[in-house]
Design an enzyme around this catalytic site. Structure first.
Site, mmCIF file in Angstrom:
data_model
loop_
_atom_site.group_PDB
_atom_site.id
_atom_site.type_symbol
_atom_site.label_atom_id
_atom_site.label_comp_id
_atom_site.label_asym_id
_atom_site.label_seq_id
_atom_site.Cartn_x
_atom_site.Cartn_y
_atom_site.Cartn_z
ATOM 1 N N GLY A 46 36.078 14.759 125.400
ATOM 2 C CA GLY A 46 35.319 15.711 124.349
ATOM 3 C C GLY A 46 34.541 14.638 123.335
ATOM 4 O O GLY A 46 33.690 15.294 122.509
ATOM 5 N N HIS A 47 34.453 13.520 123.317
ATOM 6 C CA HIS A 47 33.968 12.723 122.287
ATOM 7 C C HIS A 47 33.412 11.454 122.878
ATOM 8 O O HIS A 47 33.798 10.399 122.756
ATOM 9 C CB HIS A 47 34.976 12.304 121.330
ATOM 10 C CG HIS A 47 34.589 11.863 120.079
ATOM 11 N ND1 HIS A 47 34.290 10.551 119.816
ATOM 12 C CD2 HIS A 47 34.167 12.533 118.740
ATOM 13 C CE1 HIS A 47 33.729 10.354 118.661
ATOM 14 N NE2 HIS A 47 33.829 11.437 118.047
ATOM 15 N N PHE A 48 32.135 11.766 123.497
ATOM 16 C CA PHE A 48 31.351 12.721 124.002
ATOM 17 C C PHE A 48 31.308 12.890 125.253
ATOM 18 O O PHE A 48 30.980 11.560 125.814
ATOM 19 C CB PHE A 48 30.110 12.638 123.133
ATOM 20 C CG PHE A 48 30.173 12.694 121.701
ATOM 21 C CD1 PHE A 48 30.247 13.821 120.835
ATOM 22 C CD2 PHE A 48 30.130 11.420 120.981
ATOM 23 C CE1 PHE A 48 30.459 13.682 119.664
ATOM 24 C CE2 PHE A 48 30.156 11.398 119.731
ATOM 25 C CZ PHE A 48 30.237 12.382 119.027
#
Length: 144
Positions: A46-48
């Site tokens: 999720g990052h990224f």
């Protein structure tokens, strides 16, 4: 120190253990450790997704874990179930370059002071010899 000895000196475990090896430790003075950054790190999901970057807060955590190893080595003890080192402060924190998969994050921490259970450190993270992050850290050992 290899990973087995690191596990003896830190209470952290997967997915939050952020030190892979200690290259040099001088109790009472300094430590040089590293973390290999791979695409398999859980935070990259999720990052990224389109541009994986290690979160700065985790770079600070890796430095704090290296500081924890240094502190335990300095005290000549290991973590126990009755106490924990808390991260109590970060001053003058700066992020200079992103850390990405394939990087080897070198963690350099020096003890500045240890007074009344409060430890202060000068910490710097480097990739390929270039500073990517730096801060003054404070930790405190507390009974739980």
């Amino acid at each position: 120190m290899d990973i087995h000895e690191i596990l003896e000196h830190l209470p952290h475990r997967y997915p939050f253990l952020l030190v892979d090896r200690v290259l040099e430790v001088e109790p009472g003075k300094s430590i040089h450790a590293y973390k290999n950054i791979t695409m398999n790190e859980p935070y990259f999901v999720g990052h990224f997704p389109h541009h994986p970057v290690m979160p700065g807060v985790l770079i600070m955590e890796a430095l704090a874990q290296a500081a924890g190893i240094l502190s335990f080595k300095t005290m000549g003890s290991k973590p126990d179930a009755n106490s924990v080192f808390y991260f109590v402060g970060i001053d003058d924190c700066r992020f200079k370059k992103p850390v990405m998969p394939g990087d080897q994050l070198h963690l350099h921490v020096e003890i500045v002071r240890n007074m009344r259970g409060i430890w202060k450190y000068k910490a710097e993270a480097r990739v390929d010899g270039q500073v990517v992050a730096e801060a003054n850290l404070m930790c405190a050992k507390r009974d739980v």
